[in-house]
Design an enzyme around this catalytic site. Structure first.
Site, PDB file in Angstrom:
ATOM      1  N   LYS A 225       0.769  -1.331   0.051  1.00  0.00           N
ATOM      2  CA  LYS A 225       0.117   0.065  -0.099  1.00  0.00           C
ATOM      3  C   LYS A 225       0.817   1.233   0.075  1.00  0.00           C
ATOM      4  O   LYS A 225       2.043   1.310   0.297  1.00  0.00           O
ATOM      5  CB  LYS A 225      -0.996  -0.032   1.034  1.00  0.00           C
ATOM      6  CG  LYS A 225      -2.008  -0.973   0.808  1.00  0.00           C
ATOM      7  CD  LYS A 225      -3.289  -0.814   1.982  1.00  0.00           C
ATOM      8  CE  LYS A 225      -4.556  -1.740   1.527  1.00  0.00           C
ATOM      9  NZ  LYS A 225      -5.634  -1.982   2.411  1.00  0.00           N
ATOM     10  N   ARG A 265      -3.289 -10.240   4.761  1.00  0.00           N
ATOM     11  CA  ARG A 265      -3.642 -10.241   3.638  1.00  0.00           C
ATOM     12  C   ARG A 265      -2.426  -9.824   2.668  1.00  0.00           C
ATOM     13  O   ARG A 265      -2.299  -8.404   2.854  1.00  0.00           O
ATOM     14  CB  ARG A 265      -5.010  -9.807   3.556  1.00  0.00           C
ATOM     15  CG  ARG A 265      -5.498  -9.504   1.937  1.00  0.00           C
ATOM     16  CD  ARG A 265      -6.791  -8.656   1.841  1.00  0.00           C
ATOM     17  NE  ARG A 265      -7.368  -8.799   0.411  1.00  0.00           N
ATOM     18  CZ  ARG A 265      -6.953  -7.998  -0.537  1.00  0.00           C
ATOM     19  NH1 ARG A 265      -6.072  -7.397  -0.372  1.00  0.00           N
ATOM     20  NH2 ARG A 265      -7.688  -8.192  -1.702  1.00  0.00           N
TER      21      ARG A 265
END
Length: 286
Positions: A225, A265
């Site tokens: 991210k 994840r």
């Protein structure tokens, strides 16, 4: 070993002796990290099986990008992308999660054998989602969400991000439980990168114990991210491309595992699988 607060047990899923690893399969042309690489169903299934070989405990299949500014696909297209991949992975014995905000897609994926629904909106985007999950009796990931990542929702405003995310997740848990989803099947996700800036994401990671105080298992989804790119770039530097953030992702996985996360994840599994096992070994040496 004493179970850490955020790890807990999710009814309907195996009990792992460490933080679980959820591998990501994006069946999309436009995801921020790997859009288009696994758009073909056969390729996507092969990739999912590869993630399991690398140490993934379950595989999260999604057919719609949630990156900032991404256009939504219609339900028919999302179904076309997702269902064959879910069916293919399930036929090979893989535990599959479906990443969707649509009740119809969740229902069809569950019929194809998925065992978990991962809804980044926490049931807010589609009022039919909670009844579908409740009727199916499967686990449900409730992510902290303040709307689609367009316009003002791209950058969230918080006075105390940990307090506000905790309170808003608590309210969503109450809503989904009131809607018929068993509390012991609810998983929480702080929503890193969703209506949050770099400082918000880092602060949430630094205070996972506050989120764990809600009493439900935590899923941490930091993989590749934007905040990791900013951290790696340093002051005034250019963030590395998403696919060059896997070492940083593994570092966050170790931190999350040490902090008691139920699962992480990730797109690249092997390094994170190693990281969570090391974190488990350190816990065992206490």
């Amino acid at each position: 070993m004493t179970t850490l607060p955020g790890r807990g047990r999710v009814a309907g899923l195996p009990v792992w002796d460490r933080c679980a690893v959820m591998g990501v399969v994006n069946v999309t042309p436009d995801s921020f990290s790997d859009g288009g690489r696994y758009f073909d169903a056969t390729t996507a299934v092969k990739h999912g099986l590869g993630l399991v070989d690398e140490g993934a405990d379950l595989v999260d299949v999604g057919g719609e990008s949630t990156r900032p500014g991404a256009a939504r696909v219609d339900a028919a297209e999302e179904l076309r992308r997702v269902v064959p991949v879910v069916r293919g992975l399930v036929s090979e014995g893989v535990l599959v999660s479906v990443d969707t905000m649509r009740a119809e897609v969740a229902e069809r994926a569950l019929e194809a054998g998925a065992v978990l629904v991962n809804d980044v909106s926490g049931g807010l985007a589609d009022p039919g989602m909670i009844p579908v999950v409740a009727d199916a009796g499967v686990p449900f990931v409730v992510m902290h969400w303040r709307g689609f990542l367009q316009g003002p929702n791209v950058r969230g405003v918080y006075r105390d991000v940990v307090d506000e995310v905790t309170r808003e997740l608590h309210a969503r848990v109450a809503a989904v439980v009131a809607g018929g989803i068993a509390e012991d099947r609810v998983i929480l996700d702080p929503g890193l990168g969703f209506s949050k800036d770099v400082e918000h994401d880092l602060t949430l990671l630094a205070h996972l114990e506050r989120l764990a105080g809600l009493g439900r298992p935590l899923l941490v989804a930091a993989s590749r991210k934007r905040f990791l790119g900013r951290v790696l770039a340093g002051s005034g530097g250019s963030p590395p491309p998403a696919r060059e953030r896997d070492a940083a992702t593994a570092a966050v996985s170790a931190i999350a595992a040490h902090g008691g996360a139920w699962a992480v994840r990730v797109h690249e599994v092997r390094a994170t699988a190693d990281a969570v096992r090391v974190a488990r070994a350190v816990e065992g040496a206490r």
